[in-house]
Design a protein around this motif. Structure first.
Motif, PDB file in Angstrom:
ATOM      1  N   VAL A   8      12.597  21.345 -17.999  1.00  0.00           N
ATOM      2  CA  VAL A   8      12.796  20.018 -17.423  1.00  0.00           C
ATOM      3  C   VAL A   8      11.863  19.042 -18.125  1.00  0.00           C
ATOM      4  CG1 VAL A   8      13.533  20.857 -15.163  1.00  0.00           C
ATOM      5  CG2 VAL A   8      11.105  20.410 -15.591  1.00  0.00           C
ATOM      6  N   THR A   9      12.221  17.777 -18.040  1.00  0.00           N
ATOM      7  CA  THR A   9      11.387  16.711 -18.550  1.00  0.00           C
ATOM      8  C   THR A   9      11.342  15.611 -17.508  1.00  0.00           C
ATOM      9  OG1 THR A   9      10.990  15.282 -20.470  1.00  0.00           O
ATOM     10  CG2 THR A   9      13.280  15.502 -19.724  1.00  0.00           C
ATOM     11  N   ARG A  10      10.581  14.568 -17.773  1.00  0.00           N
ATOM     12  CA  ARG A  10      10.467  13.473 -16.815  1.00  0.00           C
ATOM     13  C   ARG A  10      10.906  12.171 -17.463  1.00  0.00           C
ATOM     14  NH1 ARG A  10       5.204  12.239 -14.471  1.00  0.00           N
ATOM     15  NH2 ARG A  10       4.551  12.218 -16.663  1.00  0.00           N
ATOM     16  N   ALA A  11      11.548  11.337 -16.662  1.00  0.00           N
ATOM     17  CA  ALA A  11      12.022  10.044 -17.142  1.00  0.00           C
ATOM     18  C   ALA A  11      11.769   8.984 -16.082  1.00  0.00           C
ATOM     19  CB  ALA A  11      13.517  10.103 -17.459  1.00  0.00           C
ATOM     20  N   ALA A  12      11.418   7.776 -16.533  1.00  0.00           N
ATOM     21  CA  ALA A  12      11.259   6.637 -15.626  1.00  0.00           C
ATOM     22  C   ALA A  12      12.617   5.958 -15.503  1.00  0.00           C
ATOM     23  CB  ALA A  12      10.215   5.668 -16.163  1.00  0.00           C
ATOM     24  N   VAL A  13      13.231   6.062 -14.359  1.00  0.00           N
ATOM     25  CA  VAL A  13      14.587   5.563 -14.149  1.00  0.00           C
ATOM     26  C   VAL A  13      14.541   4.177 -13.521  1.00  0.00           C
ATOM     27  CG1 VAL A  13      16.810   6.014 -13.047  1.00  0.00           C
ATOM     28  CG2 VAL A  13      15.416   7.934 -13.890  1.00  0.00           C
ATOM     29  N   ALA A  17      15.740  -2.047  -8.457  1.00  0.00           N
ATOM     30  CA  ALA A  17      14.686  -2.537  -7.565  1.00  0.00           C
ATOM     31  C   ALA A  17      13.304  -2.097  -8.027  1.00  0.00           C
ATOM     32  CB  ALA A  17      14.937  -2.032  -6.141  1.00  0.00           C
ATOM     33  N   GLY A  18      13.250  -1.328  -9.096  1.00  0.00           N
ATOM     34  CA  GLY A  18      11.994  -0.801  -9.603  1.00  0.00           C
ATOM     35  C   GLY A  18      12.263   0.442 -10.426  1.00  0.00           C
ATOM     36  N   THR A  19      11.225   1.190 -10.730  1.00  0.00           N
ATOM     37  CA  THR A  19      11.375   2.427 -11.485  1.00  0.00           C
ATOM     38  C   THR A  19      10.905   3.603 -10.653  1.00  0.00           C
ATOM     39  OG1 THR A  19       9.196   2.133 -12.512  1.00  0.00           O
ATOM     40  CG2 THR A  19      11.105   1.320 -13.734  1.00  0.00           C
ATOM     41  N   ALA A  20      11.523   4.740 -10.910  1.00  0.00           N
ATOM     42  CA  ALA A  20      11.148   5.980 -10.234  1.00  0.00           C
ATOM     43  C   ALA A  20      11.119   7.090 -11.272  1.00  0.00           C
ATOM     44  CB  ALA A  20      12.153   6.309  -9.135  1.00  0.00           C
ATOM     45  N   VAL A  21      10.015   7.824 -11.341  1.00  0.00           N
ATOM     46  CA  VAL A  21       9.919   8.934 -12.281  1.00  0.00           C
ATOM     47  C   VAL A  21      10.645  10.136 -11.684  1.00  0.00           C
ATOM     48  CG1 VAL A  21       8.377  10.502 -13.497  1.00  0.00           C
ATOM     49  CG2 VAL A  21       7.761   8.095 -13.247  1.00  0.00           C
ATOM     50  N   ARG A  22      11.608  10.645 -12.445  1.00  0.00           N
ATOM     51  CA  ARG A  22      12.428  11.765 -11.954  1.00  0.00           C
ATOM     52  C   ARG A  22      12.392  12.905 -12.957  1.00  0.00           C
ATOM     53  NH1 ARG A  22      17.965   8.645  -9.934  1.00  0.00           N
ATOM     54  NH2 ARG A  22      16.928   7.134  -8.549  1.00  0.00           N
ATOM     55  N   GLU A  23      12.544  14.117 -12.446  1.00  0.00           N
ATOM     56  CA  GLU A  23      12.693  15.271 -13.316  1.00  0.00           C
ATOM     57  C   GLU A  23      14.147  15.385 -13.751  1.00  0.00           C
ATOM     58  OE1 GLU A  23      11.200  18.836 -11.574  1.00  0.00           O
ATOM     59  OE2 GLU A  23       9.125  18.355 -12.115  1.00  0.00           O
ATOM     60  N   VAL A  24      14.338  15.712 -15.032  1.00  0.00           N
ATOM     61  CA  VAL A  24      15.675  15.793 -15.628  1.00  0.00           C
ATOM     62  C   VAL A  24      15.750  17.095 -16.414  1.00  0.00           C
ATOM     63  CG1 VAL A  24      17.345  14.623 -17.118  1.00  0.00           C
ATOM     64  CG2 VAL A  24      15.630  13.277 -15.882  1.00  0.00           C
ATOM     65  N   PRO A  25      16.862  17.823 -16.317  1.00  0.00           N
ATOM     66  CA  PRO A  25      17.000  19.021 -17.155  1.00  0.00           C
ATOM     67  C   PRO A  25      16.847  18.665 -18.628  1.00  0.00           C
ATOM     68  CG  PRO A  25      18.719  18.957 -15.488  1.00  0.00           C
ATOM     69  CD  PRO A  25      18.022  17.629 -15.421  1.00  0.00           C
ATOM     70  N   LEU A  26      16.120  19.496 -19.347  1.00  0.00           N
ATOM     71  CA  LEU A  26      15.894  19.262 -20.763  1.00  0.00           C
ATOM     72  C   LEU A  26      17.116  19.751 -21.529  1.00  0.00           C
ATOM     73  CD1 LEU A  26      13.593  18.146 -22.519  1.00  0.00           C
ATOM     74  CD2 LEU A  26      12.787  20.490 -22.818  1.00  0.00           C
ATOM     75  N   PRO A  27      17.871  18.840 -22.149  1.00  0.00           N
ATOM     76  CA  PRO A  27      19.148  19.245 -22.752  1.00  0.00           C
ATOM     77  C   PRO A  27      18.955  19.916 -24.104  1.00  0.00           C
ATOM     78  CG  PRO A  27      18.797  16.911 -23.081  1.00  0.00           C
ATOM     79  CD  PRO A  27      17.645  17.389 -22.236  1.00  0.00           C
TER      80      PRO A  27
END
Length: 334
Positions: A8-13, A17-27
């Motif tokens: 997994v990796t992390r991305a600021a989505v 209304a703002g940003t939220a850091v979420r975990e995303v499967p590492l493709p």
């Protein structure tokens, strides 16, 4: 897209209304794609336009398209290679691509401008990793080029290279640059490097002072052979044709959001043999030129001085605002 060894990796989505850091499967990258670990991303003005509502875009999404990183898997370079990449992903076979306008591909997708819920969630650089699909140009970066200098290559610097190509020969010519943001000061430096005399116009005296360090002289209002318009301000666009000497060229670059129409005197264009053209995005050759130019001038101009020290991924939202005086780019180190 298959996951890379279940990681997994992390991305600021950006949610609107703002940003939220979420975990995303590492493709795992498919054919022609490249997975990159992002080292540094800079905040382009177009992302500020998205956040402020001036520019429509998919939401939620992972923003960010100016960045530098190292190859993890896939692509044309071995793992560990330091790279920058283009803003656009082109198909390569539509009518526009076949005649050399890949940046305006009929099926174009754009780095940092795609929906998070779509088939390309890791499209933006405000993340620990970014997936670059086939059709994105990827260019190796010399190790001696600092991250803060290399990151803007993929947008600001390459766009300037395209604008200079449209302007034609610059040696011995007088050039007006309007708008002393990142593109404007880059254009000033690049024009000076090609043998031009450059004057810069901007209402902000602090930006003019920064541009002076990159070779831009204060505008004296006189005639010029080339005008490069980066501000997008209707008043600057309207005034630019009147500054051109006989046979002059105006390249419009900054008008990327809707605005009022501006008057053009067609008789002046005809009798003056004037050229007015526009540039939006760039071709892969311009990205190669951008990296080469930054490397050649890394000791000549204070590129890193206009980029703010990076913040962490969790603090992305704090830098999605105009940077402080004297700085032209915020940055993020995911």
């Amino acid at each position: 897209m298959d996951s890379l060894a279940g990681g997994v990796t992390r991305a600021a989505v950006w949610t609107g209304a703002g940003t939220a850091v979420r975990e995303v499967p590492l493709p795992a990258p498919g054919p022609g794609a490249t997975l990159v670990r992002v080292a540094l991303a800079t905040v382009c003005g177009s992302d500020l336009h998205t956040v402020s509502g001036r520019r429509p875009g998919p939401c939620p999404s992972v923003l960010g398209h100016e960045a530098v990183g190292r190859v993890v898997a896939g692509g044309p370079f071995p793992a560990g290679t330091r790279v920058v990449w283009s803003v656009t992903a082109s198909c390569g076979d539509c009518a526009r691509c076949r005649v050399g306008f890949t940046a305006k591909c009929e099926r174009v997708r754009k780095v940092g401008h795609e929906p998070f819920a779509g088939e390309w969630p890791l499209s933006g650089a405000y993340a620990e990793h970014i997936l670059l699909p086939a059709g994105v140009a990827v260019v190796a970066v010399p190790e001696q080029l600092p991250d803060a200098v290399a990151a803007p290559a993929g947008c600001a610097t390459a766009t300037v290279m395209a604008a200079l190509e449209a302007a034609g020969e610059l040696a011995g010519r007088r050039v007006l640059v309007t708008g002393a943001g990142m593109l404007g000061l880059t254009a000033a430096a690049a024009c000076v490097a090609r043998g031009a005399e450059v004057v810069v116009a901007d209402p902000d005296p602090e930006r003019l002072a920064v541009a002076a360090a990159f070779g831009g002289l204060p505008d004296d209002g006189g005639p010029v052979d080339v005008a490069l318009e980066f501000s997008g301000a209707p008043s600057a666009v309207a005034a630019a044709p009147g500054r051109l000497a006989f046979g002059g060229t105006l390249v419009l670059v900054g008008s990327v959001t809707p605005g009022p129409a501006v008057p053009v005197d067609p008789e002046a264009v005809v009798r003056g043999w004037l050229t007015i053209t526009g540039v939006h995005n760039y071709e892969p050759r311009h990205l190669h030129e951008a990296v080469a130019f930054l490397d050649a001038t890394r000791d000549r101009y204070p590129w890193a001085s206009v980029v703010a020290p990076p913040v962490a991924l969790a603090a992305v939202e704090t830098v999605l605002v105009p940077p402080p005086p004297g700085l032209l780019r915020a940055s993020i180190a995911p």
